[in-house]
Scaffold this active site. Structure first.
Site, PDB file in Angstrom:
ATOM      1  N   SER A 178      42.686  32.315  39.482  1.00  0.00           N
ATOM      2  CA  SER A 178      41.482  31.506  39.694  1.00  0.00           C
ATOM      3  C   SER A 178      40.466  31.795  38.599  1.00  0.00           C
ATOM      4  CB  SER A 178      40.902  31.788  41.082  1.00  0.00           C
ATOM      5  OG  SER A 178      39.902  30.844  41.408  1.00  0.00           O
ATOM      6  N   ASN A 179      39.208  31.468  38.825  1.00  0.00           N
ATOM      7  CA  ASN A 179      38.177  31.687  37.806  1.00  0.00           C
ATOM      8  C   ASN A 179      36.860  32.044  38.495  1.00  0.00           C
ATOM      9  OD1 ASN A 179      36.703  29.158  38.439  1.00  0.00           O
ATOM     10  ND2 ASN A 179      38.629  28.255  37.732  1.00  0.00           N
TER      11      ASN A 179
END
Ligand code: CTP
Length: 407
Positions: A208-209
């Site tokens: 993810s980020n």
């Protein structure tokens, strides 16, 4: 701009124990820039005082019809109002409103008012569910009155059920929404994506980020404030964010789910704003079982679908949305990379932000962005809150929609 700024709101308070929460509502409305004229019924005055409300709003709080210096105070209060909010509204006041009775300043004002009316019922036990109350609510709804709540929960008597007044923050959201409906985006459907996607690797891990989702949520609020219907497609956010009142929210996890939701909504929307941080890669294989730590795994990645490219293709076929706005989060060559994305993704505008700056980008409440439009137009905005950035972006969207309509 916040649609409550400068609005004249009459807040009617009737005699329920929830009247103490109306003081918080009066304060919140005042802080949001509204001019709040409070009317307390006799019953309300037993729970709270006019002085509390006058202190919170900075304006005279009205009580008895006969104490007033102006003999037509009810007409004056109702006539100049942008909105009448009755919170809490007891079963008794509700019944009076439904039958058009006007035996105190609150009900008289309601009868004289020609502005939109919002009512937040508060009552105990089975009173809300009683057929008499339900019939009164039905009458009021048919007359265009908006009924807010009530919520389920514990009531003053100790009983649990439907009858608790909505919380002041929720009522404020509805008042804000009701105050914005005639804005320049009235009748327009705006889709906003927000947050980051999560690409699963095994049952416990994902790629993810750092997206907080805050800029996307601020964009949704700004679009609502201009009168739009808003669909908000939300991935993962750093902390839970409350959905702006009125936004229709769809939660997704992966880029593929976001693509599906955004393409479906965009097909009928007027505007798409892709503020989400969509993962560019995902693990090629999602393992059915947790990967054990023994040998170091080799994780093979594959590209996710570029949603904006897919939107551009769909837009060529169906002619919607009229305006598409992208974001470019860059850590180097900001304008060059943003310009490239603007052209490659066929956008109406791109919002470029330098994520290497400490006061702008992912985790903070402020952002420093540049707006790029086709034809080499670049506008550099100063450091702003994410709400201010959202307002600036939406102001350009209004202009872009007008250009499309005029061409
Ligand atoms: N975007 C998208 N689909 C993706 C990735 C990004 O629609 N799979 C959108 C983002 O929501 C944003 C814009 O494209 O509005 C630019 O995203 P960004 O991550 O900055 O650019 P990328 O196209 O992913 O290019 P790069 O990673 O090379 O910078």
């Amino acid at each position: 701009m916040n649609p409550l700024q400068g609005k004249r709101i009459v807040l009617g308070v009737s005699g329920s124990v929830a009247a103490y929460k109306a003081a918080d509502l009066a304060s919140k409305l005042t802080q949001a820039g509204a001019l709040v004229d409070v009317i307390l019924s006799d019953g309300a005055e037993r729970f709270v005082t006019a002085l509390s409300f006058a202190s919170l709003t900075g304006r005279k709080a009205h009580t008895s019809l006969w104490d007033s210096d102006a003999h037509v105070v009810h007409v004056g209060l109702g006539e100049g109002a942008d909105l009448l909010v009755i919170a809490p509204c007891t079963a008794n006041t509700l019944a009076k409103l439904a039958t058009g009775q006007a035996d105190n300043l609150l009900t008289l004002t309601a009868l004289a008012a020609r502005c939109p009316v919002l009512v937040a019922p508060a009552m105990d036990g089975g009173m809300f569910e009683h057929p008499a109350t339900q019939a009164n609510l039905q009458t009021l709804r048919q007359r265009g009155v908006q009924i807010l709540g009530p919520a389920q929960g514990r009531m003053a008597s100790g009983l649990t059920g439907l009858g608790r007044m909505l919380e002041p923050g929720e009522i404020l959201g509805h008042v804000r929404l009701a105050s914005s409906r005639n804005g320049p985006l009235a009748g327009k459907h705006v889709v906003v994506s927000a947050g980051g996607t999560q690409e699963p690797l095994d049952p416990v891990r994902y790629l993810s980020n750092r997206s907080s989702g805050k800029q996307g949520f601020a964009l949704a609020q700004a679009a609502l404030d201009l009168g739009a219907r808003v669909s908000l497609v939300v991935g993962a956010t750093a902390a839970p964010l409350s959905t702006p009142t009125g936004a229709e929210r769809t939660d997704i996890e992966t880029a593929a789910q976001m693509a599906e939701a955004v393409l479906e909504l965009s097909r009928v929307a007027d505007v798409l704003i892709m503020a989400a941080a969509v993962a560019d890669f995902r693990p090629r294989q999602v393992q059915a079982h947790k990967i054990k730590k023994g040998a170091l795994p080799r994780i093979e990645l594959e590209h996710t679908q570029d949603i904006l490219l897919a939107v551009a293709e769909q837009r060529r076929r169906v002619g919607r949305p009229a305006v598409v706005v992208g974001f470019a989060a860059e850590s180097e060559k900001l304008l060059e990379n943003a310009q490239d994305k603007l052209e490659r993704k066929g956008l109406s505008m791109i919002v470029a932000n330098d994520i290497s700056a400490r006061d702008a980008g992912f985790a903070v409440d402020t952002n420093r962005v540049s707006l790029l439009l086709p034809g080499g137009v670049v506008e550099h905005l100063p450091l702003m809150t994410k709400s201010e950035v959202a307002e600036a972006v939406l102001a350009r969207v209004v202009g872009l929609l007008a250009e499309v309509a005029g061409s």
